[in-house]
Design an enzyme around this catalytic site. Structure first.
Site, PDB file in Angstrom:
ATOM      1  N   SER A   9       0.746  -1.191  -0.132  1.00 25.31           N
ATOM      2  CA  SER A   9      -0.027   0.030  -0.051  1.00 25.31           C
ATOM      3  C   SER A   9       0.801   1.383   0.030  1.00 25.31           C
ATOM      4  O   SER A   9       1.579   1.427   0.862  1.00 25.31           O
ATOM      5  CB  SER A   9      -1.025  -0.018   1.452  1.00 25.31           C
ATOM      6  OG  SER A   9      -1.451   1.449   1.271  1.00 25.31           O
ATOM      7  N   HIS A  34      -0.975  -1.183  -4.360  1.00 24.86           N
ATOM      8  CA  HIS A  34      -2.290  -1.216  -3.586  1.00 24.86           C
ATOM      9  C   HIS A  34      -2.298   0.556  -3.544  1.00 24.86           C
ATOM     10  O   HIS A  34      -1.771   0.929  -2.835  1.00 24.86           O
ATOM     11  CB  HIS A  34      -2.495  -1.729  -2.334  1.00 24.86           C
ATOM     12  CG  HIS A  34      -3.959  -1.598  -1.560  1.00 24.86           C
ATOM     13  ND1 HIS A  34      -4.858  -2.441  -2.004  1.00 24.86           N
ATOM     14  CD2 HIS A  34      -4.184  -0.882  -0.555  1.00 24.86           C
ATOM     15  CE1 HIS A  34      -5.975  -2.044  -1.287  1.00 24.86           C
ATOM     16  NE2 HIS A  34      -5.344  -1.179  -0.299  1.00 24.86           N
ATOM     17  N   ASP A  36      -4.577   3.615  -2.175  1.00 25.44           N
ATOM     18  CA  ASP A  36      -5.623   3.815  -1.274  1.00 25.44           C
ATOM     19  C   ASP A  36      -6.422   5.370  -1.602  1.00 25.44           C
ATOM     20  O   ASP A  36      -5.603   6.192  -1.358  1.00 25.44           O
ATOM     21  CB  ASP A  36      -5.166   4.057   0.203  1.00 25.44           C
ATOM     22  CG  ASP A  36      -5.092   2.208   0.546  1.00 25.44           C
ATOM     23  OD1 ASP A  36      -5.841   1.475   0.599  1.00 25.44           O
ATOM     24  OD2 ASP A  36      -3.994   2.100   1.383  1.00 25.44           O
ATOM     25  N   MET A  38      -9.097   7.819  -0.640  1.00 28.79           N
ATOM     26  CA  MET A  38      -9.871   8.132   0.558  1.00 28.79           C
ATOM     27  C   MET A  38     -10.604   9.650   0.049  1.00 28.79           C
ATOM     28  O   MET A  38      -9.851  10.685  -0.057  1.00 28.79           O
ATOM     29  CB  MET A  38      -9.210   8.329   1.739  1.00 28.79           C
ATOM     30  CG  MET A  38      -8.475   7.084   2.145  1.00 28.79           C
ATOM     31  SD  MET A  38      -7.743   7.080   3.560  1.00 28.79           S
ATOM     32  CE  MET A  38      -6.861   5.418   3.795  1.00 28.79           C
ATOM     33  N   HIS A  75      -8.150   0.959  -4.206  1.00 25.78           N
ATOM     34  CA  HIS A  75      -9.123   0.640  -3.071  1.00 25.78           C
ATOM     35  C   HIS A  75      -9.787   1.996  -2.949  1.00 25.78           C
ATOM     36  O   HIS A  75      -9.453   3.027  -2.317  1.00 25.78           O
ATOM     37  CB  HIS A  75      -8.257   0.281  -1.879  1.00 25.78           C
ATOM     38  CG  HIS A  75      -8.964   0.204  -0.694  1.00 25.78           C
ATOM     39  ND1 HIS A  75      -8.473  -0.299   0.565  1.00 25.78           N
ATOM     40  CD2 HIS A  75     -10.236  -0.141  -0.405  1.00 25.78           C
ATOM     41  CE1 HIS A  75      -9.558  -0.452   1.450  1.00 25.78           C
ATOM     42  NE2 HIS A  75     -10.728  -0.277   0.837  1.00 25.78           N
ATOM     43  N   MET A  77     -11.936   4.122  -0.999  1.00 22.02           N
ATOM     44  CA  MET A  77     -12.669   4.365   0.114  1.00 22.02           C
ATOM     45  C   MET A  77     -13.351   5.849  -0.159  1.00 22.02           C
ATOM     46  O   MET A  77     -13.166   6.602   0.602  1.00 22.02           O
ATOM     47  CB  MET A  77     -11.700   4.405   1.333  1.00 22.02           C
ATOM     48  CG  MET A  77     -11.150   2.928   1.746  1.00 22.02           C
ATOM     49  SD  MET A  77      -9.699   2.957   2.652  1.00 22.02           S
ATOM     50  CE  MET A  77      -8.686   3.095   1.431  1.00 22.02           C
ATOM     51  N   MET A 168     -11.446  -6.177   4.833  1.00 21.13           N
ATOM     52  CA  MET A 168     -10.675  -5.384   5.631  1.00 21.13           C
ATOM     53  C   MET A 168     -10.654  -5.931   6.980  1.00 21.13           C
ATOM     54  O   MET A 168     -11.445  -6.512   7.792  1.00 21.13           O
ATOM     55  CB  MET A 168     -11.601  -3.835   6.017  1.00 21.13           C
ATOM     56  CG  MET A 168     -11.739  -2.993   4.641  1.00 21.13           C
ATOM     57  SD  MET A 168     -10.157  -2.907   3.879  1.00 21.13           S
ATOM     58  CE  MET A 168      -9.212  -1.770   5.148  1.00 21.13           C
ATOM     59  N   GLY A 175      -3.109   3.920   7.980  1.00 21.69           N
ATOM     60  CA  GLY A 175      -2.096   3.019   7.929  1.00 21.69           C
ATOM     61  C   GLY A 175      -1.796   2.579   9.385  1.00 21.69           C
ATOM     62  O   GLY A 175      -1.961   3.555  10.003  1.00 21.69           O
ATOM     63  N   GLY A 176      -0.761   1.806   9.613  1.00 17.54           N
ATOM     64  CA  GLY A 176      -0.421   1.463  10.864  1.00 17.54           C
ATOM     65  C   GLY A 176      -1.280   0.936  11.922  1.00 17.54           C
ATOM     66  O   GLY A 176      -0.802   1.141  13.183  1.00 17.54           O
ATOM     67  N   ASP A 202      -6.425  -6.523   4.059  1.00 17.12           N
ATOM     68  CA  ASP A 202      -5.847  -5.299   4.204  1.00 17.12           C
ATOM     69  C   ASP A 202      -5.818  -4.522   5.512  1.00 17.12           C
ATOM     70  O   ASP A 202      -7.170  -4.508   5.962  1.00 17.12           O
ATOM     71  CB  ASP A 202      -6.928  -4.333   3.121  1.00 17.12           C
ATOM     72  CG  ASP A 202      -6.133  -2.893   3.198  1.00 17.12           C
ATOM     73  OD1 ASP A 202      -5.116  -2.613   3.626  1.00 17.12           O
ATOM     74  OD2 ASP A 202      -6.814  -2.035   2.434  1.00 17.12           O
ATOM     75  N   GLY A 204      -2.940  -3.950   8.718  1.00 18.36           N
ATOM     76  CA  GLY A 204      -2.189  -4.561   9.933  1.00 18.36           C
ATOM     77  C   GLY A 204      -1.288  -6.003   9.396  1.00 18.36           C
ATOM     78  O   GLY A 204      -0.960  -6.638  10.216  1.00 18.36           O
ATOM     79  N   GLY A 224       1.392  -1.828   3.979  1.00 17.42           N
ATOM     80  CA  GLY A 224       1.811  -0.572   3.971  1.00 17.42           C
ATOM     81  C   GLY A 224       2.829  -0.343   4.967  1.00 17.42           C
ATOM     82  O   GLY A 224       3.837  -0.400   4.379  1.00 17.42           O
TER      83      GLY A 224
HETATM   84  C1  DX5 Z   1      -6.463   1.622   5.325  1.00 20.92           C
HETATM   85  C2  DX5 Z   1      -6.004   1.267   4.082  1.00 20.92           C
HETATM   86  C3  DX5 Z   1      -4.577   0.306   3.987  1.00 20.92           C
HETATM   87  C4  DX5 Z   1      -3.309   0.807   4.649  1.00 20.92           C
HETATM   88  C5  DX5 Z   1      -2.729  -0.339   5.373  1.00 20.92           C
HETATM   89  O1  DX5 Z   1      -7.663   2.257   5.359  1.00 20.92           O
HETATM   90  O2  DX5 Z   1      -6.775   0.683   3.240  1.00 20.92           O
HETATM   91  O3  DX5 Z   1      -4.305  -0.264   2.517  1.00 20.92           O
HETATM   92  O4  DX5 Z   1      -2.696   1.431   3.886  1.00 20.92           O
HETATM   93  O5  DX5 Z   1      -1.703  -0.003   5.916  1.00 20.92           O
HETATM   94  P1  DX5 Z   1      -0.929  -0.836   7.167  1.00 20.92           P
HETATM   95  O6  DX5 Z   1      -0.435  -2.240   6.170  1.00 20.92           O
HETATM   96  O7  DX5 Z   1       0.174  -0.148   7.734  1.00 20.92           O
HETATM   97  O8  DX5 Z   1      -2.007  -1.447   8.117  1.00 20.92           O
HETATM   98 ZN    ZN Z   2      -6.549  -0.270   1.431  1.00 19.19          ZN
END
Ligand code: DX5
Ligand code: ZN
Length: 246
Positions: A9, A34, A36, A38, A75, A77, A168, A175-176, A202, A204, A224
């Protein structure tokens, strides 16, 4: 289950040099990127839109076949998934993955040429995405039952069947966050019913959580912070792949 697909990501990449980050990540052995998207409505965060996707697309070779290396896995969102299909197709999106929750709640005001059914019916949205030459994915948030996907995936009209399901494993938006192992029964049920389906997880995912996801049957792995925060992204990508394929 299908072979592993590792999809870093780019949310955790350095946005100041995004093009290079993308080409480097493919160079480190990633299959897909990937991406993202938003909108600050569907999720409480904003990333970037189609103009940025157009620019970074030129740094990465287009996939030679469906789901090939270099696939842009977008993705979405966003609250109005139907509204942006064409824009993202033009920008170079290969796989348009929308949220089920957004599709069924989207408003009729946004896309004048579409009927109201097309705006709110996930099956019609999948067809529309396919008609523009992209693959389609349907994502579900942690609070959404996996059952909603069965009706969509069991459709005899193949044009209306998505090419991927995204489960999800965190609340979308950032992220994170911490991986939610309690989502794994959803993955298990999907894998049992659809042995060949691309099932993406997707949120963690890391060397610590990958075995749980792989054992449940996930094959498309988004990561990510685990990839972009690593000393050696190539090592992390290789380890994630190994865990899924073994
Ligand atoms: C969260 C995103 C993920 C995010 C994952 O809303 O959809 O794609 O980047 O990040 P990690 O891998 O750090 O959880
Ligand atoms: Zn994502």
């Amino acid at each position: 289950a299908p072979a592993a697909v590792i999809a870093p990501s780019i949310l955790s990449a350095d946005f100041g040099s995004l093009g290079k980050e993308c080409s480097d990540t493919i160079g480190h052995g990633a299959d897909w990127l990937h991406v993202d998207i938003m909108d600050g409505h569907f999720v409480p965060n904003i990333t970037f839109g189609a103009p940025v996707v157009t620019k970074i697309r030129s740094h990465v070779d287009r996939p030679k076949e469906a789901f090939g290396k270099g696939t842009f896995d977008c993705h979405m969102m966003i609250a109005e998934p139907k509204k942006w299909v064409k824009e993202f197709q033009k920008a170079g999106c290969d796989l348009y993955c929308f949220h089920y929750e957004a599709a069924i709640n989207s408003t009729a005001a946004e896309s004048p040429e579409a009927t109201s059914d097309e705006k709110t019916n996930p099956k019609e949205l999948v067809k529309y995405i396919h008609s523009l030459g992209m693959r389609a994915g349907v994502a579900i948030k942690p609070g959404t039952s996996v059952d909603v996907l069965f009706d969509i995936l069991d459709n005899p009209d193949k044009d209306a069947v998505p090419d991927m399901a995204l489960v999800m494993t965190v609340e979308p938006g950032f992220g994170g966050q911490k991986f939610m192992p309690e989502m794994m029964p959803k993955v298990q049920e999907l894998r049992k019913r659809y042995p060949e389906l691309n099932i993406e997880v997707d949120g963690g995912l890391s060397e610590k959580t990958i075995d749980t996801a792989a054992d449940a049957g996930a094959n498309v792995i988004v990561a990510g912070s685990a990839v972009f925060g690593a000393q050696s992204p190539a090592d992390v990508i290789a380890k994630l792949r190994e865990a899924v394929n073994s």
